[in-house]
Write a protein that holds these residues in place. Sequence first.
Motif, PDB file in Angstrom:
ATOM      1  N   LEU A   1       0.838  -1.194   0.000  1.00 43.76           N
ATOM      2  CA  LEU A   1       0.000   0.000   0.000  1.00 43.76           C
ATOM      3  C   LEU A   1       0.873   1.244   0.000  1.00 43.76           C
ATOM      4  N   VAL A   2       0.640   2.131  -0.955  1.00 43.32           N
ATOM      5  CA  VAL A   2       1.378   3.387  -1.045  1.00 43.32           C
ATOM      6  C   VAL A   2       0.469   4.498  -0.517  1.00 43.32           C
ATOM      7  N   TYR A   3       0.943   5.169   0.530  1.00 47.09           N
ATOM      8  CA  TYR A   3       0.124   6.150   1.234  1.00 47.09           C
ATOM      9  C   TYR A   3      -0.484   7.195   0.298  1.00 47.09           C
ATOM     10  N   ARG A   4       0.331   7.823  -0.529  1.00 46.62           N
ATOM     11  CA  ARG A   4      -0.173   8.879  -1.404  1.00 46.62           C
ATOM     12  C   ARG A   4      -1.264   8.361  -2.326  1.00 46.62           C
ATOM     13  N   GLU A   5      -1.058   7.170  -2.859  1.00 47.71           N
ATOM     14  CA  GLU A   5      -2.055   6.581  -3.760  1.00 47.71           C
ATOM     15  C   GLU A   5      -3.343   6.284  -3.001  1.00 47.71           C
ATOM     16  N   ARG A   6      -3.210   5.741  -1.789  1.00 47.66           N
ATOM     17  CA  ARG A   6      -4.396   5.423  -0.989  1.00 47.66           C
ATOM     18  C   ARG A   6      -5.189   6.693  -0.676  1.00 47.66           C
ATOM     19  N   ARG A   7      -4.471   7.750  -0.378  1.00 49.62           N
ATOM     20  CA  ARG A   7      -5.140   8.987  -0.023  1.00 49.62           C
ATOM     21  C   ARG A   7      -5.878   9.590  -1.217  1.00 49.62           C
ATOM     22  N   LEU A   8      -5.250   9.545  -2.368  1.00 47.00           N
ATOM     23  CA  LEU A   8      -5.855  10.144  -3.566  1.00 47.00           C
ATOM     24  C   LEU A   8      -7.118   9.423  -4.022  1.00 47.00           C
ATOM     25  N   ILE A   9      -7.268   8.159  -3.668  1.00 46.14           N
ATOM     26  CA  ILE A   9      -8.493   7.440  -4.045  1.00 46.14           C
ATOM     27  C   ILE A   9      -9.493   7.408  -2.887  1.00 46.14           C
ATOM     28  N   GLY A  10      -9.221   8.198  -1.848  1.00 47.05           N
ATOM     29  CA  GLY A  10     -10.179   8.350  -0.762  1.00 47.05           C
ATOM     30  C   GLY A  10     -10.207   7.214   0.235  1.00 47.05           C
ATOM     31  N   LYS A  11      -9.118   6.468   0.351  1.00 44.11           N
ATOM     32  CA  LYS A  11      -9.097   5.313   1.246  1.00 44.11           C
ATOM     33  C   LYS A  11      -8.540   5.625   2.638  1.00 44.11           C
ATOM     34  N   CYS A  12      -8.061   6.837   2.849  1.00 44.22           N
ATOM     35  CA  CYS A  12      -7.515   7.198   4.164  1.00 44.22           C
ATOM     36  C   CYS A  12      -8.570   7.912   5.007  1.00 44.22           C
ATOM     37  N   PRO A  13      -8.746   7.491   6.271  1.00 39.76           N
ATOM     38  CA  PRO A  13      -9.687   8.205   7.141  1.00 39.76           C
ATOM     39  C   PRO A  13      -9.266   9.660   7.312  1.00 39.76           C
ATOM     40  N   LEU A  14     -10.228  10.539   7.459  1.00 45.25           N
ATOM     41  CA  LEU A  14      -9.935  11.942   7.709  1.00 45.25           C
ATOM     42  C   LEU A  14      -9.315  12.107   9.097  1.00 45.25           C
ATOM     43  N   THR A  15      -8.339  12.993   9.215  1.00 44.99           N
ATOM     44  CA  THR A  15      -7.767  13.289  10.527  1.00 44.99           C
ATOM     45  C   THR A  15      -8.727  14.213  11.270  1.00 44.99           C
ATOM     46  N   PRO A  16      -8.629  14.270  12.609  1.00 47.06           N
ATOM     47  CA  PRO A  16      -9.481  15.205  13.355  1.00 47.06           C
ATOM     48  C   PRO A  16      -9.340  16.643  12.852  1.00 47.06           C
ATOM     49  N   GLU A  17      -8.120  17.079  12.530  1.00 41.96           N
ATOM     50  CA  GLU A  17      -7.917  18.443  12.038  1.00 41.96           C
ATOM     51  C   GLU A  17      -8.658  18.660  10.721  1.00 41.96           C
ATOM     52  N   GLU A  18      -8.597  17.691   9.823  1.00 40.36           N
ATOM     53  CA  GLU A  18      -9.296  17.829   8.542  1.00 40.36           C
ATOM     54  C   GLU A  18     -10.798  17.949   8.744  1.00 40.36           C
ATOM     55  N   VAL A  19     -11.339  17.208   9.696  1.00 43.74           N
ATOM     56  CA  VAL A  19     -12.771  17.309   9.994  1.00 43.74           C
ATOM     57  C   VAL A  19     -13.102  18.722  10.462  1.00 43.74           C
ATOM     58  N   GLY A  20     -12.264  19.274  11.324  1.00 45.88           N
ATOM     59  CA  GLY A  20     -12.485  20.633  11.807  1.00 45.88           C
ATOM     60  C   GLY A  20     -12.431  21.659  10.688  1.00 45.88           C
ATOM     61  N   LEU A  21     -11.466  21.507   9.789  1.00 46.76           N
ATOM     62  CA  LEU A  21     -11.342  22.445   8.666  1.00 46.76           C
ATOM     63  C   LEU A  21     -12.542  22.353   7.734  1.00 46.76           C
ATOM     64  N   ILE A  22     -13.082  21.155   7.556  1.00 46.60           N
ATOM     65  CA  ILE A  22     -14.283  20.981   6.719  1.00 46.60           C
ATOM     66  C   ILE A  22     -15.458  21.718   7.331  1.00 46.60           C
TER      67      ILE A  22
END
Length: 528
Positions: free
Chosen positions: A299-320
Motif C-alpha cells: 500500500l502506497v500512502y499517497r495513492e491510498r489517499r488520492l483514491i479516498g481510502k484514508c480516514p480523515l484526521t481530526p484536524e481535517e474534519v475541523g477544517l471541513i
Amino acid sequence: MRRGGHGEALLPPRRRRGPARLWVAVVALVAGTVWLCSSSLGLGLARSSSYGVKDVDVNKLWRTADSNGWRASSAPRTYWPPPPVESDSNGYLRVRCNGGLNQQRSAICNAVVAARIMNATLVLPELDTNSFWHDESGFIGIYDVPHFIKTLKYDVRIVMSIPEITTNGKTKKLKAHQIRPPRDAPVTWYTTVALEKMKKYGAIYLTPFSHRLAEDIDDPELQRLRCRVNYHALRFKPHIMKASSEIVNKLRSEGHFMSIHLRFEMDMLAFAGCIDIFTPQEQKILIKYRKENFAEKELVYRERRLIGKCPLTPEEVGLILRSMGFDNKTRIYLASGELFGGKRFMKPFKALFPRLENHSTVGPGKLEENTRGLAGSAVDYMVCLLSDIFIPTYDGPSNFANNLMGHRLYYGFRTTITPNRKALAPIFMDREEGRTARFEERVRQVMFNTHFGGPHKRVHPESFYTNSWPECFCQTNPRNHANKCPTDNIYEVLESQFQSIEGEEDIEEVKPSNQTDSTSQIEETMVK
C-alpha cells in the motif's frame, strides 16, 4: 498536522486523439448531462443543485433533509402469510453473529430473512462478543428480547433455544448440524443446500454469520423484512435507551448538536494503510497490527489517499466544518474508540471546535464501566441516531457509520453530511504544500454537492443497510403504484391471519406500532 508524501511518477506524453474519439467523448458528456438532469428533476434528490455554493445557509442543515413526499414504511404490501406453527416448520436455524455491534446487527437481520426463506424456526441469534469486544453481554444483555420476538411475530417464529426431542421414549437435545455458509450467499443457497441439511438433521448451525446473505434480493417484501428487523425489532435494553436519552437531553438543552463518528483508531488506520503521518515508532505498531490481522498487500500512502481510502484526521474534519460555515460554538458529540496518535491529533480540532463531548463526559457515571464494550457502542449509536446532524468521517468498511446513515434515512431523512474523501484529498494536499488559495471555497464546493440524507437512488457499492430506498419507503400519492403506502389497518389484517393459525400468544400481546410513524413518534418510542 502535515502529512508526508511520495514523489509522483512521470506521466508519458499524451498522444493526439482523432475526431472520432472527440465525438465519442462529446456524446458521452451530453448523455451523462441529460441523465443527471433528468434524475435530479424526476426525483428532486439534490438539495444543493438549485443554488450556488455561496448561497447555502448552513443553518438549514440543522433541519431534516427534503423528503420529496416519501416516508418510511416497511410493512408488507402484498399477501404475507404468518410463520409456520412448530409442526409445519422445516426445522431450527441457529446462527453465530461475529464482528462488532453493527456487523452483528446486520447479521441478525439476515438471520431473520434466512429463517423466513427456509420456512424455519429461528433460535435467538448468538453474538460472538468475546473475539471483538471481550464482552459477554450477548443478545439478551444488549437487546430487548421480548420486544424483538413480539415485533416479528408475523414474520418468523423465534425460540430461545433448540428444544429437546423425544425418540423411543428417550428425551435428548436436538443437535444442530454445523455449516460454514458462503459469503453473500444467494437466496437459492438457502432454499437448496441449507434447507436440505435442515430437513435431514432437524436443525442447522450457521457459523460464522457475517455477510452470509446477499444484500441484493429481488423480492422487495424480503427487503422490507430486513427493515422491520433493523429499525423496529432491534431495540436496545431499557438501561441503554435511558442512558442515551439522558445524553441527548443534556446536549439538546443548549440547542442543536451534531455527532461525528471519528474513525481514527489503530485497526482502521492499519487496514487502510495510511501510516505516513505517524512517528516511526507508531508506524511500527500499525505495520505489526496489519501483518497480524489483514492480508499482505503493498500500500502506497499517497495513492491510498488520492483514491479516498484514508480516514480523515481530526484536524481535517475541523477544517471541513469551518469551511462549511459552522462556528466554534457548535456543540459536537464524538463517537469513537481510542484515537491512535494521542492528544496531538485532537489538539487542532479542539482549537477550532472546543465544545466537544463523548459518552464519558456527558453520560451517566455507570456507563464508564463498559465504555469499550457493546453497551458503550450502543449508546454512541443511539446518540448519533438522534443528533440533528451526523458526520461519518470514514464510511468504507465502517458498519457503524453505514448502518447509522441507513437508520437516519429511515428515521425521517435526518441530515447526514458525508465528506467525499477522494474529492477532498487534493485540496488538503495543496494546503499542506502551501497552496491555500480558495481553500475554503473548494471545500464548500465538494461538501455542498450532496443529498444531505435525503432520498436517493442506491448505487453500488452502497449497501442496502446504508440506503433502503425505495423498498422501505412509500408515498401517499405515488406516480408508481408499487410505491403506494399500505392501508392503515395492515396490522389488523396480519393479526387476523396470525390468530387464525396460531391462537393466542403465551406472552402479553403488544400491538406493533405503525411502521409509517412520523419522526416525532418514532423518537418518542426509541428514547422512552
